[in-house]
Every structure is written in C-alpha cells, then in structure tokens.
Design an enzyme around this catalytic site. Structure first.
Site, PDB file in Angstrom:
ATOM      1  N   CYS A 345      10.518  39.859  62.816  1.00 20.58           N
ATOM      2  CA  CYS A 345       9.268  39.901  62.053  1.00 20.58           C
ATOM      3  C   CYS A 345       9.436  40.674  60.754  1.00 20.58           C
ATOM      4  O   CYS A 345       8.931  41.798  60.615  1.00 20.58           O
ATOM      5  CB  CYS A 345       8.170  40.518  62.910  1.00 20.58           C
ATOM      6  SG  CYS A 345       7.975  39.619  64.435  1.00 20.58           S
ATOM      7  N   GLU A 346      10.190  40.115  59.842  1.00 23.42           N
ATOM      8  CA  GLU A 346      10.410  40.679  58.511  1.00 23.42           C
ATOM      9  C   GLU A 346      10.775  39.509  57.602  1.00 23.42           C
ATOM     10  O   GLU A 346      11.606  38.685  57.987  1.00 23.42           O
ATOM     11  CB  GLU A 346      11.623  41.638  58.488  1.00 23.42           C
ATOM     12  CG  GLU A 346      11.536  42.871  59.323  1.00 23.42           C
ATOM     13  CD  GLU A 346      10.755  44.004  58.668  1.00 23.42           C
ATOM     14  OE1 GLU A 346      10.494  43.948  57.443  1.00 23.42           O
ATOM     15  OE2 GLU A 346      10.403  44.943  59.404  1.00 23.42           O
TER      16      GLU A 346
END
Ligand SMILES: *Cc1c(COP(=O)(O)O)cnc(C)c1O
Length: 415
Positions: A345-346
């Site tokens: 999640c980046e």
C-alpha cells in the site's frame, strides 16, 4: 561472467531452469549463482594480483552467511558497518585479521566487541570517535589499528543517496582536519593510525572519480611524510558500478589499468571493499504475475514481489532489467508499456515504471535482474510481509540459504 542466460527460451541459472526453482520454492524468491559471485571476486583479485591487495567484500551488499562463506573461502576479507555484521563475519568464519570496520556511528558496545575480536582495522570517521576508541581500547588493554576515513570531496557522478565522498556528506574527515587529528593522535597510547581510507560512493561507472580521489590521497600522504608520519595501508573502499541497464561500467581489468599505477605510487599496501561489483549481478529476484490491471490511463502488471523485497527502485529510482523466465512466440508479443508494481500500500511500490513488456498473463514468472546486491539485505517486513527465500545455485545443485519467513517469525519478538 554472467551465469543467468536463456537456453531454448528458458532462463537458466547455471545448469538449472529458474522456472523449476520458482515452482519448487515459490515466489518471491532470490536466486544466486555461486559461479558468478565467486567469479567476480576472482576477476578483481586477478586484475590486481601485482599488488596483492586485501579484498574485503562489503557485507552490507548481501550479508547471507552462505554468500560470505563462499567469498571468505576464496580468501576474501570482509568490510563491516555494524556489530551485527561483525557477528555475521565471525559466524561465516572470517579470520579477524581480514575484517575492516567503517561507520560514522559506532556504539561503545560495537567498538568493544570489535576490539575483543581483534579486527584488522577501524575506519574512523571523526575525532570524537577516535577518542572514544582510544578510551575503550585502553580499558581493554589492547592497541588497535586505525585508518582515518578521508572525505576527498570528489563528485562520483552517481545517485545523490549513494554519494559519500563530498564534503556535504556525513562521511569521513576533510584533509586539514585529518592532518591535525593524525598529529594529535601521536600522543594516543592505544590507537595507532596506520592507514587512510576512502569510500566515495556506489555504482560509479567511470574511473575518473577514483583517479581524482586517489590522486588527492597521494598528495596527502606526501604532506604527512614531510611531517615524519609514515603510513602502512591505503583502503580505497568500494563503489565499482555494474550493468543494470545500458551503462558501460568498467571491467575489473580496465579499472585496474587506470588505478594500479596510482596505487603503486602511493607506496602503501592496498585494501579494497567491493560490494555491488561482486554480488550485484550474481542474483535475481523471481516474482509471479498476480493480476494484469488496465486503467483508462495505464497498464499495471501486479506481481507478488514488492518494495519490501527489493527497495532499490523506490529508494533510488533504480533501474532493473525485468525479463520473463520463459520466452514465448506463440503468444502475441505485442509489447506494451506498463508499470510493474507490487502488492504494498504505497504508490512508491514499483519495480519498473513505463516499461515495455511483452504481453504478460496471470501466473507468468518474471526475473528482476541484478538484484544480488542491496536486494535481500535491504528487505523488510513492511505490510507484515514475510521476507523472501534465498537459494544458491552451484552448477546443477541448489541449496536453500535462507528459509522463507513464517507468520510466527513476524511476531517472534512481540510481547
Ligand atoms: C557500502 C560500502 C562499500 C561497498 O560499496 P559498493 O558500492 O557496494 O561497492 C564499501 N565501503 C564502505 C565503507 C561502504 O559503506
């Protein structure tokens, strides 16, 4: 020296099909070639044989014990930057008199352990550190060898995060201060400044920055000589670049041709600390395509390896060649531009951006090339992901040199 190649459209590591390894061990998977690893070390050794340097492989590039052992067994020393790396170096069976230790922030505990194990050199990066080492060595009643790490203020023309030899970097000591410190340290009872050290940066692809730095060092050695100070060792650090994309980095032989005359002129015994040059192209990261996602703006190839497994693209905007394990022709090779991204999640979680890739499908395997250095050693558990497995291939044999972590490993130290 490259033991990853296609035979009948299948990528091989030495004598083993990489796809077979991916099936057997799962992905993400680091695969290393023993021949390539040791071969790079031997090439460097051969190129510099006229001066017989102590070649200390830089542990932080890839610190797996099996990798360290392979190199130590060939006569390599080790360059360490922490107490943890000292522990690894000793476990790998490296004789203490082949260990050199650099770091701007060595703690008392780390200094004490290094003195007690009798390492060859402390590469010292500041005057307060030197005083601290003197203090600790006196308490332990040991005299230790020190090389002052000089910051020669040269531009290595590499990424700013891996530039270390400019005066705006935290590393090393400028010439003027170094001279003052060396004169002062003559009064120190338990440290002996018997060498100079430089390490100007990483992934340097031309000899000029090395030539510039070593030339300045030689001038400084002469200045010291006039003060009656004779040194014994010059440690020229690491930093030799490798091919990731279309660079034309120096071979060991070409590098040696340019700097050997200077090293001989220094009159000192030579130490070097290559990391990436030895391990970089000896390893790949194998990953599997999970999904192919088309958006109105872009195509994303979502794979099962993320920035926690290989952070170089996210951290340095580094380029890694990415190739399929199996080349196919029956499939339409309508090459298309896509981002190859991980599951994390980046938005920084990518292995490649805007890359022309063949038409990939779910389940296809890819190899991220040149992942042997600063790959696994920089891996983390971010997003509570288990760090990948590492295997070492030697001809037609494969050994697991690090198991894939388990979920239990993730919480092992939590109370
Ligand atoms: C990281 C490091 C090296 C190795 O650098 P490479 O670019 O991998 O060759 C050598 N010496 C020191 C002091 C380092 O910190």
């Amino acid at each position: 020296m490259h033991e990853f190649k296609y035979i009948h459209k299948q990528l091989y590591c030495e004598k083993l099909k990489v796809a077979g390894l991916a099936e057997k061990f799962g992905t993400p998977l680091y695969v290393y070639s023993y021949d390539t690893l040791v071969g790079h070390f031997l090439k460097l050794k051969e190129a510099f044989k006229s001066i017989k340097p102590l070649i200390c492989y830089s542990v932080k590039a890839n610190s797996n014990l099996a990798i360290l052992r392979a190199l130590v067994n060939q006569g390599a020393g080790l360059d360490i930057v922490s107490g943890g790396e000292l522990f690894r170096a000793r476990r790998a069976g490296c004789p203490a008199n082949r260990i050199v230790y650099a770091s701007v922030g060595k703690t008392d505990y780390e200094i004490k352990e290094a003195i007690k194990s009798g390492i060859f050199f402390f590469n010292v990066e500041s005057f307060p550190e030197l005083k601290n080492i003197q203090h600790i060595a006196r308490r332990l009643k040991r005299r230790v060898n020190v090389a002052l790490r000089i910051n020669p203020d040269v531009e290595p023309k590499t990424h700013k995060y891996i530039t270390t030899g400019k005066l705006t970097n935290k590393f090393g000591i400028d010439f003027q201060s170094a001279k003052r410190i060396i004169l002062l340290a003559r009064g120190f009872s338990h440290v002996k400044i018997s060498g100079l050290h430089i390490h100007i940066g990483s992934q340097i692809t031309t000899p000029e920055p090395f030539v510039a730095a070593i030339t300045r060092i030689i001038r400084f050695i002469l200045v010291l000589k006039k003060e009656g100070i004779a040194l014994e060792y010059l440690n020229i650090g690491g930093g030799l670049g490798i091919i990731y994309d279309r660079e034309t980095p120096q071979t060991a032989a070409r590098f040696a041709a340019r700097i050997l005359p200077l090293l001989k002129k220094s009159g000192l015994k030579i130490i070097m600390e290559p990391g990436r040059f030895i391990a970089g192209n000896a390893g790949i990261l194998v990953t599997k395509v999970l999904y192919v996602k088309n958006t109105p703006k872009k195509k994303f190839i979502i794979v099962d390896a993320g920035m926690n497994d290989l952070i170089r693209p996210a951290l340095y905007d580094a380029y890694h060649n990415i190739v399929p394990l199996q080349r196919t022709e029956n499939r339409k090779q309508e090459a298309e531009k896509a981002d190859i991204v991980g599951p994390i999640c980046e938005s920084g979680d990518f292995l490649a951006k805007e890359r022309i890739v063949p038409n990939l499908e779910e389940g296809d395997y890819l190899a991220v090339m040149g992942a042997g250095a600063y790959g696994f050693s920089m891996a983390s558990n971010y997003n509570s992901r288990r760090r990948p497995q590492e295997v070492l291939v030697n001809k037609d044999k494969v050994s697991v040199i690090r198991k894939r972590e388990s979920y239990k490993d993730l919480i092992r130290n939590e109370l």
